[in-house]
Design a protein around this motif. Structure first.
Motif, short mmCIF file in Angstrom:
data_model
loop_
_atom_site.label_atom_id
_atom_site.label_comp_id
_atom_site.label_asym_id
_atom_site.label_seq_id
_atom_site.Cartn_x
_atom_site.Cartn_y
_atom_site.Cartn_z
N ALA A 111 0.81 -1.08 -0.19
CA ALA A 111 -0.04 0.04 0.10
C ALA A 111 0.90 1.26 -0.09
CB ALA A 111 -0.91 -0.01 1.24
N ILE A 112 0.35 2.14 -0.72
CA ILE A 112 1.05 3.72 -0.47
C ILE A 112 0.02 4.66 -0.09
CG2 ILE A 112 2.27 5.24 -1.99
CD1 ILE A 112 2.96 3.08 -3.84
N GLU A 117 -5.80 12.15 -4.83
CA GLU A 117 -5.39 13.36 -5.78
C GLU A 117 -3.64 13.25 -5.89
OE1 GLU A 117 -8.01 16.95 -5.98
OE2 GLU A 117 -8.05 16.14 -3.87
N GLU A 118 -3.15 13.15 -4.84
CA GLU A 118 -1.46 13.20 -4.77
C GLU A 118 -0.88 11.84 -5.21
OE1 GLU A 118 -0.70 14.43 -1.12
OE2 GLU A 118 -2.20 16.15 -0.76
N THR A 119 -1.64 10.79 -5.55
CA THR A 119 -1.03 9.53 -5.97
C THR A 119 -0.52 9.77 -7.49
OG1 THR A 119 -2.49 8.47 -4.49
CG2 THR A 119 -1.53 7.11 -6.06
N THR A 120 0.86 9.38 -7.61
CA THR A 120 1.15 9.50 -8.93
C THR A 120 1.09 8.14 -9.94
OG1 THR A 120 3.27 8.23 -8.48
CG2 THR A 120 3.12 10.72 -8.26
N LEU A 121 1.00 8.46 -11.21
CA LEU A 121 0.79 7.30 -12.02
C LEU A 121 1.76 6.09 -11.82
CD1 LEU A 121 -0.88 5.90 -14.54
CD2 LEU A 121 0.84 7.11 -15.91
N GLU A 122 2.89 6.36 -11.49
CA GLU A 122 3.88 5.39 -11.12
C GLU A 122 3.43 4.56 -9.92
OE1 GLU A 122 4.66 8.49 -11.94
OE2 GLU A 122 5.40 8.05 -14.06
N GLU A 123 2.95 5.16 -9.04
CA GLU A 123 2.53 4.50 -7.53
C GLU A 123 1.32 3.69 -7.90
OE1 GLU A 123 4.24 7.75 -4.53
OE2 GLU A 123 2.23 8.29 -5.31
N HIS A 126 2.45 0.53 -9.66
CA HIS A 126 2.93 -0.14 -8.87
C HIS A 126 2.04 -1.30 -7.86
CE1 HIS A 126 6.26 -2.08 -6.62
NE2 HIS A 126 5.70 -1.76 -5.29
N VAL A 127 1.09 -0.55 -7.44
CA VAL A 127 0.16 -1.02 -6.61
C VAL A 127 -0.65 -1.92 -7.16
CG1 VAL A 127 -1.97 -0.66 -4.74
CG2 VAL A 127 0.18 0.70 -4.82
N ILE A 128 -1.03 -1.73 -8.43
CA ILE A 128 -1.91 -2.71 -9.13
C ILE A 128 -1.17 -3.85 -9.76
CG2 ILE A 128 -3.14 -2.83 -11.68
CD1 ILE A 128 -4.09 0.13 -11.07
N ASN A 129 0.10 -3.52 -10.24
CA ASN A 129 0.82 -4.53 -10.70
C ASN A 129 1.14 -5.65 -9.68
OD1 ASN A 129 0.81 -3.41 -13.31
ND2 ASN A 129 2.94 -2.78 -13.16
N LEU A 130 1.60 -5.12 -8.29
CA LEU A 130 1.75 -6.15 -7.14
C LEU A 130 0.56 -6.91 -6.67
CD1 LEU A 130 3.77 -7.22 -5.56
CD2 LEU A 130 4.03 -5.39 -4.03
N ALA A 170 -7.01 3.72 -3.73
CA ALA A 170 -6.13 2.77 -4.69
C ALA A 170 -5.94 1.32 -4.07
CB ALA A 170 -5.26 3.43 -5.44
N TYR A 171 -5.43 1.19 -3.08
CA TYR A 171 -5.20 -0.03 -2.42
C TYR A 171 -6.45 -0.70 -2.29
CZ TYR A 171 -3.71 -3.25 1.23
OH TYR A 171 -3.57 -4.34 2.26
N ALA A 172 -7.54 0.02 -1.74
CA ALA A 172 -8.78 -0.80 -1.40
C ALA A 172 -9.26 -1.28 -2.74
CB ALA A 172 -9.62 0.27 -0.71
N ALA A 173 -9.12 -0.60 -3.63
CA ALA A 173 -9.71 -0.96 -4.96
C ALA A 173 -8.82 -2.17 -5.53
CB ALA A 173 -9.62 0.08 -6.05
#
Length: 262
Positions: A111-112, A117-123, A126-130, A170-173
Motif C-alpha cells: 500500500a502507498i 489526488e496526490e497519487t502518481t501514475l507510477e505509484e 506499482h500497487v496494481i501490478n503487485l 487505490a489500495y482498497a480498489a
C-alpha cells in the motif's frame, strides 16, 4: 504415531502440529511481516514451505533458518511479484525443489498511503501490478502444478469490502479486485477439489503498518477491540483454511480485523 501420543507435540516453545504433514506450500512475500508468520505457521503444522522475497535476502534466510531449526523444511526464492517472468519461474523452482504444490498463499502486496489526488501514475501502477497482476500471474502458474484438493489463499484486506481509512482508495480498489477474483476462481477450480479463499486482515502490527504513530490512530479507533492485530493471528486463520478439514470452505472472504467491518 505411537500409541498414546497426542497429534500435536511441543518442540521448544512452540506447539508443533501434523495437520499439514506431506503438504507443500508456497508463500509469496514471505520474508517479513504477515508472510513470514504464515510461512512459519504452515511449517509448524508440518508443511514444507517455499517463500519468495523481492530484495531482502537476509530476512528471507532468517525465516528459512528459523523453520529449519524447528525441524521443518524451507527454501527462499528471490522473485519480485511485479515481474511475471520472475514469479512464474519462482513457482516452477518451488515445485522442482519440493516435488509438488498443495498450498499457494498469495501474500505479496503493498500500500502507498496518501490522498488519491496526490497519487502518481507510477505509484498506481506499482500497487496494481503487485496486488492484482502479481496475484493473477502467480495463481495461474501455480494451478498448472497444483494437486487436486489443493488450497489457494489470498491475503486481501478488510478495506477490500469497506474502507474507513482515508488515503487507501487505490489500495482498497485492488483488494476489492482480489475479493472478486477469489469468488470467481473458486467456481472454476472447484471441480478439482481446490478451494480458493480470501483472508482479509484489518490493522495488523507490521513494519509497514506499525501500531504506533498518527496513521495508526484512526485505524485502531475503528476496531471493536481497540487494538491492532498480530501477524500470528492472521497466520492462524490461514493455517485453518489450509487444512484438509476446511475442504468445504471456498469462495469465502474471511476477515481477521478486530471488528473493523462489524
Amino acid at each position: 504415531m505411537r500409541s498414546g501420543t497426542h497429534p500435536s507435540i511441543k518442540k521448544g516453545k512452540k506447539t508443533m502440529s501434523h495437520s499439514l504433514t506431506d503438504k507443500v506450500a508456497l508463500v509469496t512475500g514471505g520474508s517479513r511481516g504477515i508472510g513470514a508468520a504464515i510461512a512459519k505457521r504452515l511449517a509448524a503444522d508440518g508443511a514444507s514451505v517455499a517463500i519468495t522475497y523481492a530484495k531482502d535476502s537476509n530476512a528471507a534466510s532468517a525465516v528459512v533458518k528459523e523453520i529449519e531449526e524447528a525441524g521443518g523444511k524451507a527454501l527462499a526464492i528471490q522473485a519480485d511479484a511485479v515481474s511475471p517472468k520472475a514469479i512464474t519461474a519462482a513457482v516452477e523452482k518451488a515445485v522442482a525443489a519440493l516435488g509438488k504444490l498443495d498450498i499457494l498463499v498469495n501474500n505479496a502486496g503493498t500500500a502507498i498511503p496518501k490522498p488519491f489526488e496526490e497519487t502518481t501514475l507510477e505509484e498506481m501502477e506499482h500497487v496494481i501490478n503487485l496486488n492484482i497482476r502479481g496475484v493473477f500471474v502467480t495463481t495461474q502458474a501455480a494451478l498448472k502444478s497444483m494437486n487436486n484438493k489443493g488450497r489457494i489463499i489470498m491475503i486481501g484486506s478488510c478495506v477490500g469490502e469497506r474502507n474507513l481509512t482515508p488515503g487507501l482508495a487505490a489500495y482498497a480498489a485492488t483488494k476489492g479486485a482480489v475479493k472478486m477474483f477469489t469468488q470467481s476462481l473458486s467456481r472454476e477450480v472447484g471441480g478439482r477439489g481446490i478451494t480458493v479463499n480470501n483472508v482479509q486482515p484489518g490493522p495488523i502490527d507490521t513494519d509497514l503498518n506499525p501500531a504506533a504513530g498518527d496513521w495508526a490512530t484512526p485505524q485502531k479507533a475503528v476496531t471493536a477491540l481497540n487494538r491492532y492485530g498480530t501477524v500470528d493471528e492472521v497466520a492462524a486463520l490461514v493455517a485453518f483454511v489450509a487444512r484438509p478439514e476446511s475442504s468445504y470452505i471456498t469462495g469465502a472472504n474471511l476477515t481477521v480485523d478486530g471488528g473493523t467491518n462489524a
